[in-house]
Design a protein around this motif. Structure first.
Motif, PDB file in Angstrom:
ATOM      1  N   ASN A 196      45.087 -30.066  16.144  1.00 41.14           N
ATOM      2  CA  ASN A 196      46.363 -30.694  15.805  1.00 41.14           C
ATOM      3  C   ASN A 196      47.004 -31.390  17.006  1.00 41.14           C
ATOM      4  N   ASN A 197      46.581 -30.989  18.233  1.00 39.17           N
ATOM      5  CA  ASN A 197      47.092 -31.647  19.440  1.00 39.17           C
ATOM      6  C   ASN A 197      46.242 -32.849  19.847  1.00 39.17           C
ATOM      7  N   ARG A 198      45.356 -33.280  18.926  1.00 34.91           N
ATOM      8  CA  ARG A 198      44.492 -34.468  19.088  1.00 34.91           C
ATOM      9  C   ARG A 198      43.271 -34.229  19.979  1.00 34.91           C
ATOM     10  N   LYS A 199      43.087 -33.022  20.483  1.00 38.74           N
ATOM     11  CA  LYS A 199      41.915 -32.741  21.300  1.00 38.74           C
ATOM     12  C   LYS A 199      40.683 -32.662  20.424  1.00 38.74           C
ATOM     13  N   LYS A 200      39.586 -33.299  20.875  1.00 41.83           N
ATOM     14  CA  LYS A 200      38.347 -33.363  20.098  1.00 41.83           C
ATOM     15  C   LYS A 200      37.299 -32.446  20.726  1.00 41.83           C
ATOM     16  N   LEU A 201      36.591 -31.691  19.873  1.00 42.69           N
ATOM     17  CA  LEU A 201      35.564 -30.756  20.332  1.00 42.69           C
ATOM     18  C   LEU A 201      34.362 -30.805  19.389  1.00 42.69           C
ATOM     19  N   LYS A 202      33.173 -30.566  19.937  1.00 42.72           N
ATOM     20  CA  LYS A 202      31.971 -30.478  19.112  1.00 42.72           C
ATOM     21  C   LYS A 202      31.885 -29.089  18.484  1.00 42.72           C
ATOM     22  N   ALA A 203      31.380 -29.040  17.257  1.00 42.79           N
ATOM     23  CA  ALA A 203      31.259 -27.762  16.552  1.00 42.79           C
ATOM     24  C   ALA A 203      29.809 -27.498  16.181  1.00 42.79           C
ATOM     25  N   ASN A 204      29.442 -26.228  16.175  1.00 42.12           N
ATOM     26  CA  ASN A 204      28.127 -25.791  15.726  1.00 42.12           C
ATOM     27  C   ASN A 204      28.249 -25.086  14.381  1.00 42.12           C
ATOM     28  N   LEU A 205      27.257 -25.289  13.530  1.00 41.57           N
ATOM     29  CA  LEU A 205      27.226 -24.624  12.236  1.00 41.57           C
ATOM     30  C   LEU A 205      26.635 -23.227  12.397  1.00 41.57           C
ATOM     31  N   ILE A 206      27.426 -22.209  12.089  1.00 40.68           N
ATOM     32  CA  ILE A 206      26.962 -20.821  12.181  1.00 40.68           C
ATOM     33  C   ILE A 206      26.202 -20.426  10.920  1.00 40.68           C
ATOM     34  N   GLY A 207      26.714 -20.825   9.768  1.00 39.76           N
ATOM     35  CA  GLY A 207      26.066 -20.497   8.501  1.00 39.76           C
ATOM     36  C   GLY A 207      26.851 -21.092   7.351  1.00 39.76           C
ATOM     37  N   ALA A 208      26.230 -21.115   6.190  1.00 43.56           N
ATOM     38  CA  ALA A 208      26.881 -21.708   5.020  1.00 43.56           C
ATOM     39  C   ALA A 208      26.420 -21.011   3.751  1.00 43.56           C
ATOM     40  N   ASP A 209      27.283 -21.049   2.762  1.00 44.39           N
ATOM     41  CA  ASP A 209      26.975 -20.523   1.432  1.00 44.39           C
ATOM     42  C   ASP A 209      27.240 -21.638   0.418  1.00 44.39           C
ATOM     43  N   PRO A 210      26.202 -22.422   0.084  1.00 41.80           N
ATOM     44  CA  PRO A 210      26.398 -23.525  -0.869  1.00 41.80           C
ATOM     45  C   PRO A 210      26.904 -23.046  -2.222  1.00 41.80           C
ATOM     46  N   LYS A 211      26.513 -21.842  -2.625  1.00 41.04           N
ATOM     47  CA  LYS A 211      26.887 -21.348  -3.943  1.00 41.04           C
ATOM     48  C   LYS A 211      28.394 -21.243  -4.091  1.00 41.04           C
ATOM     49  N   ASN A 212      29.070 -20.753  -3.046  1.00 46.29           N
ATOM     50  CA  ASN A 212      30.522 -20.622  -3.077  1.00 46.29           C
ATOM     51  C   ASN A 212      31.221 -21.714  -2.282  1.00 46.29           C
ATOM     52  N   ASP A 213      30.446 -22.675  -1.762  1.00 44.24           N
ATOM     53  CA  ASP A 213      30.969 -23.853  -1.058  1.00 44.24           C
ATOM     54  C   ASP A 213      31.804 -23.479   0.163  1.00 44.24           C
ATOM     55  N   ILE A 214      31.301 -22.522   0.949  1.00 40.49           N
ATOM     56  CA  ILE A 214      31.980 -22.106   2.177  1.00 40.49           C
ATOM     57  C   ILE A 214      31.014 -22.253   3.353  1.00 40.49           C
ATOM     58  N   ALA A 215      31.521 -22.768   4.479  1.00 44.50           N
ATOM     59  CA  ALA A 215      30.721 -22.891   5.701  1.00 44.50           C
ATOM     60  C   ALA A 215      31.521 -22.359   6.877  1.00 44.50           C
ATOM     61  N   LEU A 216      30.814 -21.825   7.874  1.00 40.19           N
ATOM     62  CA  LEU A 216      31.444 -21.270   9.075  1.00 40.19           C
ATOM     63  C   LEU A 216      30.987 -22.069  10.285  1.00 40.19           C
TER      64      LEU A 216
END
Length: 461
Positions: A136-156
């Motif tokens: 929200n302070n406009r700072k940009k950072l790269k993110a890594n995908l830890i895991g995802a659950d397509p069935k419930n449409d949630i990703a971490l």
């Protein structure tokens, strides 16, 4: 002289007569309104005494909840490189007509820990080769995908930073009440940290035609493209849902939006962190879909040797509560089970021929999964089966219906060990990967399997 005055008099009289006739028979009347006065409303007495509202209990100020939330909601930018086929390029001799193009999508996410864990929707980052988070302070950072659950449409996701990040607190979505005020916070149309207000319109909402998520919180808080993955919070600023979908003919908000309940979200996050995949809990029963009474879920049959059978459940029992949470339809039951883990004990209240009973059931782990797109049912290997085949990973095939499998005589007894050289450790993982390679996507992949005779075989699809 008298004659002259006589002529003038006759002329005057004739003119007056002509003018009067014109006014009377020819000229239309003109109406000029100089002032318009509004009529006064009539007061009518009625035999009705309005209730006096206790305004101190009605939340009219959402500033505290908004302040707690806006800095925890982030902008998610995903970049995906996809192969595009252009038949004209191939026709005119410009290669094979296939080229790779970069596609950019955006959405929202919610910071759930001070060290940088972020929850979003799976469809926000699905297929991404690069994920960028803007705070929200406009700072940009790269993110890594830890895991995802397509069935419930949630990703971490996870971002790395030296500073402590503001984070949101999980609320209990079971306690959310219909009519309760809620705020939706996200980044619609790339508008940073937008807050909208509404009420909880329904719970346990299953969308027609949606085979994945079956227990949404429905709200009338405005949600638009870009809000996906954002926060749905109560007036205390607690997370009670992840905004996921809208119902619209135009693609924009028309009054209905839907969120994955926070209890389901938290359970999925915990599973991804602890196990790397989602642990799905089941009772060990099949539902009687023909049951159409007002409330409850009727048991059709019970699996042999299941915990449900051991707990004393019977065919024909109607489940009305899970741990004192009312069950009106299947989506309510589905939502309660999705938020729980295998091994947990739950109290099921059932109606058995008019008698209310409570049975304590130990939830089991779902270990068989079906990929409908490839017509294959898979099950986890036991430790004994792994030891027998001298492998540490893989899933076994229970049945197949895809023509290609039948052509190669691949079926029950085979073990899938790798998909596109990726080791497979669970049936749910294999099912999710196979579904991303559904025939309509026209993606190619290679299955590595061990035959019942112990031979390693590879098949391309």
């Amino acid at each position: 002289m008298k004659r002259i005055f006589g002529i003038i008099g006759v002329a005057f009289l004739g003119g007056a007569t002509a003018l009067g006739g014109y006014k009377l028979f020819v000229e239309q009347p003109q109406v000029v309104i100089e002032k318009s006065v509004e009529p006064q409303l009539q007061t009518v007495k009625a035999s009705y005494t309005p209730a006096v509202l206790n305004t101190s209990s009605v939340p009219t100020d959402f500033t505290d909840a908004a302040e707690k939330t806006v800095n925890t909601v982030v902008h998610v930018k995903n970049t995906a490189v996809k192969e595009v086929y252009n038949p004209f390029e191939e026709f005119f001799g410009r290669g094979n007509g296939r080229s790779k193009r970069e596609q950019v999508g955006t959405g929202s996410g919610v910071i759930i820990s001070s060290d940088g864990y972020i929850v979003t929707n799976n469809h926000v980052i699905d297929g991404a080769t690069d994920i960028e988070i803007t705070l929200n302070n406009r700072k940009k950072l790269k993110a890594n995908l830890i895991g995802a659950d397509p069935k419930n449409d949630i990703a971490l996701l996870k971002i790395e930073t030296d500073m402590e990040l503001p984070f949101i607190t999980f609320g209990n979505s079971d306690n959310a009440k219909i009519g309760e005020w809620v705020l939706a916070v996200g980044n619609p149309y790339n508008l940073n940290s937008t807050v909208t207000a509404g009420i909880v319109s329904a719970k346990g909402r299953d969308l027609e035609g949606n085979t994945n998520i079956e227990s949404f919180i429905q709200t009338d808080a405005a949600v638009n493209p870009g809000n996906s993955g954002g926060a749905l919070v109560n007036t205390r600023g607690e997370l009670i849902g992840i905004n996921t979908a809208i119902t619209s003919r135009t693609g924009s908000f028309i009054g209905y939006s839907f969120a994955v309940p926070s209890n389901i979200t938290k359970k999925i996050v915990d599973d991804l962190l602890e196990y790397g995949n989602v642990q799905e809990a089941i009772i060990g029963i099949n539902i009687d879909a023909s049951y159409n009474q007002i409330e409850g879920v009727k048991i059709g049959n019970i699996d042999e040797g299941s915990e449900a059978l051991k707990a004393g459940l019977r065919e024909g029992d109607v489940i009305t509560k899970v741990n004192n949470v009312k069950i009106a339809k299947f989506s309510d039951l589905k939502g309660q089970l999705t938020a729980k883990r295998p091994g947990e004990l739950v109290n099921l209240t059932v109606d058995r021929n008019g008698t209310e009973l409570t049975k304590t059931v130990k939830l089991s782990k779902r270990d068989s999964f079906i990929s409908e797109s490839f017509g294959i049912e898979l099950k986890d290997l036991t430790e004994e089966e792994k030891e027998k085949r001298d492998i540490s990973y893989g899933v076994k095939i229970l049945r197949t219906s895809h023509p290609a499998f039948k052509q190669f005589k691949v079926g029950k007894g085979y073990v899938i060990t790798k998909i596109n050289n990726k080791e497979i450790h669970s049936a749910s993982e294999a099912k999710n990967i196979l579904d991303t390679y559904s025939p309509r996507t026209r993606k190619r992949f290679i299955l590595e399997m061990i035959s019942p005779t112990g031979q390693v075989e590879r098949y391309g699809f």
